[in-house]
Scaffold this active site. Sequence first.
Site, PDB file in Angstrom:
ATOM      1  N   LYS A 128      59.072   9.043  24.269  1.00 14.23           N
ATOM      2  CA  LYS A 128      58.094   9.797  24.664  1.00 14.23           C
ATOM      3  C   LYS A 128      58.192   9.615  26.204  1.00 14.23           C
ATOM      4  O   LYS A 128      58.373   8.204  26.985  1.00 14.23           O
ATOM      5  CB  LYS A 128      56.584   8.898  24.380  1.00 14.23           C
ATOM      6  CG  LYS A 128      55.356   8.551  24.777  1.00 14.23           C
ATOM      7  CD  LYS A 128      54.754   7.990  24.811  1.00 14.23           C
ATOM      8  CE  LYS A 128      53.513   7.930  25.566  1.00 14.23           C
ATOM      9  NZ  LYS A 128      52.341   6.452  25.347  1.00 14.23           N
ATOM     10  N   ASP A 179      49.997   8.676  32.727  1.00 13.99           N
ATOM     11  CA  ASP A 179      48.604   9.101  31.342  1.00 13.99           C
ATOM     12  C   ASP A 179      47.103   7.837  31.950  1.00 13.99           C
ATOM     13  O   ASP A 179      46.478   6.898  32.568  1.00 13.99           O
ATOM     14  CB  ASP A 179      48.993   7.717  30.730  1.00 13.99           C
ATOM     15  CG  ASP A 179      47.635   7.934  29.238  1.00 13.99           C
ATOM     16  OD1 ASP A 179      46.957   8.945  29.458  1.00 13.99           O
ATOM     17  OD2 ASP A 179      48.012   6.775  28.531  1.00 13.99           O
ATOM     18  N   LYS A 223      41.079   6.185  31.042  1.00 14.63           N
ATOM     19  CA  LYS A 223      41.326   4.446  30.571  1.00 14.63           C
ATOM     20  C   LYS A 223      40.242   4.020  32.398  1.00 14.63           C
ATOM     21  O   LYS A 223      39.956   5.058  33.095  1.00 14.63           O
ATOM     22  CB  LYS A 223      42.900   4.498  31.638  1.00 14.63           C
ATOM     23  CG  LYS A 223      43.723   5.047  29.947  1.00 14.63           C
ATOM     24  CD  LYS A 223      45.089   4.357  30.958  1.00 14.63           C
ATOM     25  CE  LYS A 223      46.149   4.820  29.505  1.00 14.63           C
ATOM     26  NZ  LYS A 223      46.033   4.293  28.463  1.00 14.63           N
ATOM     27  N   GLU A 236      47.378  10.096  22.592  1.00 19.04           N
ATOM     28  CA  GLU A 236      48.321  11.554  22.659  1.00 19.04           C
ATOM     29  C   GLU A 236      50.371  11.005  23.014  1.00 19.04           C
ATOM     30  O   GLU A 236      50.666  12.056  22.320  1.00 19.04           O
ATOM     31  CB  GLU A 236      48.263  11.494  24.458  1.00 19.04           C
ATOM     32  CG  GLU A 236      49.537  11.051  25.469  1.00 19.04           C
ATOM     33  CD  GLU A 236      49.058   9.407  26.108  1.00 19.04           C
ATOM     34  OE1 GLU A 236      49.767   9.032  26.001  1.00 19.04           O
ATOM     35  OE2 GLU A 236      47.781   8.334  25.742  1.00 19.04           O
ATOM     36  N   ARG A 296      50.697   9.657  19.904  1.00 23.82           N
ATOM     37  CA  ARG A 296      51.984   9.875  18.932  1.00 23.82           C
ATOM     38  C   ARG A 296      51.747  11.251  18.595  1.00 23.82           C
ATOM     39  O   ARG A 296      52.582  12.145  17.310  1.00 23.82           O
ATOM     40  CB  ARG A 296      50.732   9.460  17.991  1.00 23.82           C
ATOM     41  CG  ARG A 296      49.418   9.144  18.212  1.00 23.82           C
ATOM     42  CD  ARG A 296      48.600   8.983  17.387  1.00 23.82           C
ATOM     43  NE  ARG A 296      48.271   7.499  18.209  1.00 23.82           N
ATOM     44  CZ  ARG A 296      47.415   6.395  18.391  1.00 23.82           C
ATOM     45  NH1 ARG A 296      47.157   6.146  16.828  1.00 23.82           N
ATOM     46  NH2 ARG A 296      48.166   5.622  19.489  1.00 23.82           N
TER      47      ARG A 296
END
Length: 488
Positions: A253, A258, A265, A337, A339
């Site tokens: 990944k 992110d 977040k 995200e 996964r």
Amino acid sequence: MKVRVQDSPKKTQLLCGFALEKSDKVLGLPKLDAKTSQVVKQSLKDIEGKLGKMIIIPIVGKKQFQRILIAGIGKKEDITKDTFRQISGKIAQKARELRLKEFSIISPPNFVIDQTSSSAQIVQGVKMALYKFEKFKAEKEQNSPDLTIIVSKSNKILQAIKTAEIVADGAIFTKSIANLPPNECTPSTLANFARIISKNKMKCKIISKPELKKKGFGGISAVGQGSKNEPKLIVLEHNKGARNEKPIVLVGKAVTFDTGGISLKPGAGMDEMKFDKCGGCTVLGIMKAISELKLPINVIGIIPSVENMPGGESYRPGDIIKLYNRKTAEILNTDAEGRLILADALAYGEKHYSPKAIIDFATLTGACIIALGTNVAGMVSNNEKLSKKIFESSKNTTEQIWELPLNQEFMDMIKSDVADMKNMGIGRAAGTITAAAFLRNAIENTPWVHLDIAGVAWTQTATKEKSYNPKGATGFGVRLVLDYLQNM
């Protein structure tokens, strides 16, 4: 930093040797004059060979050694491979602190630990401990002293040292990329790194935004659509095994930053989300080392890379997307995200390469940190034989992992009322396992191991201090998987 091998100590600025707990001698130290021998004996009493304790003895006069360093390695029965990796790293940092140009370490005799192994761990510890991420500093630490290992030369030992250098360089390469800030490392940047390491060594294929959509990579396309930095799927092929031999597929990944997307977040600590690309960086480091080691096996590295940003084109909670394997996923949280992009990459790897095994690496869940802390990675697998081999390699490299269960109850927790599955489980329960359950849906029958490295991919508040893991990215997984691959 250069590594040399000598049968016996010659002229050096710092001669370093190890001492067992309560021992009256330094292992492998050459004969010294009476006065120096007396000072060494007294110094041994001062540190008692206790693990991690060190003392430096200045040598007066025109001698071949300017200083002697004695490092305690504790009780013989407690010694592990990591003992020499850790202590050698501390010695290297001391040599740099003293601004030395070179230093020598005496490899301990075989009755303590196999010299082939200890020599390799010394090299790894020194190289990784001297690594510093200074790309953006005006004043850089220029001094990386050269290492000489004092050990009886043999082809086996020389090869082990050469291999250790390549493995350490692979981990350092991973750290160097993982430490890059998000404005300096986008999915396109990672693709360029892949192209660089693949030159004349491996096949490299980059699948970009239009092709990702056209070929049905619904997870990668959805997560990456909110950013101006377009998503990429990076594929590296090392084909040095038999033509009909099934490959090992490695998937990492790589979310270069992110924010959580629409499910934003909290601001505190969000800067650390530059490390959400560590799984992909691990695969790059492994593939670089594999090609340099010229391992006679087939290995495929697949890195789905995106930037997860909020914006007018971002995917949303409530969306339903179709993944590469044609299964649909209901989006409950855009911060789950990893996964989604991994599911696409896993299904692609299985379909196109029919591998003998798949291993994936991902900073996937904060729940893994809650469950296992910041020194142990979570492992979930569908194959006991494969997971045992990975666990053995984790013991060899002291990159700790712990296996978590994955049964039908957890698979049921991600079933959706409106799609084949949802990208979140039930509340906060078993967050690491339900994320793995989502990935399990992307794989049919291939033996698979998932490593959740959210707690171990970079140094955090509760991370155990290790000399060879300076602050920042740790390169976790590079040494572990290279050990597994070499043992194949």
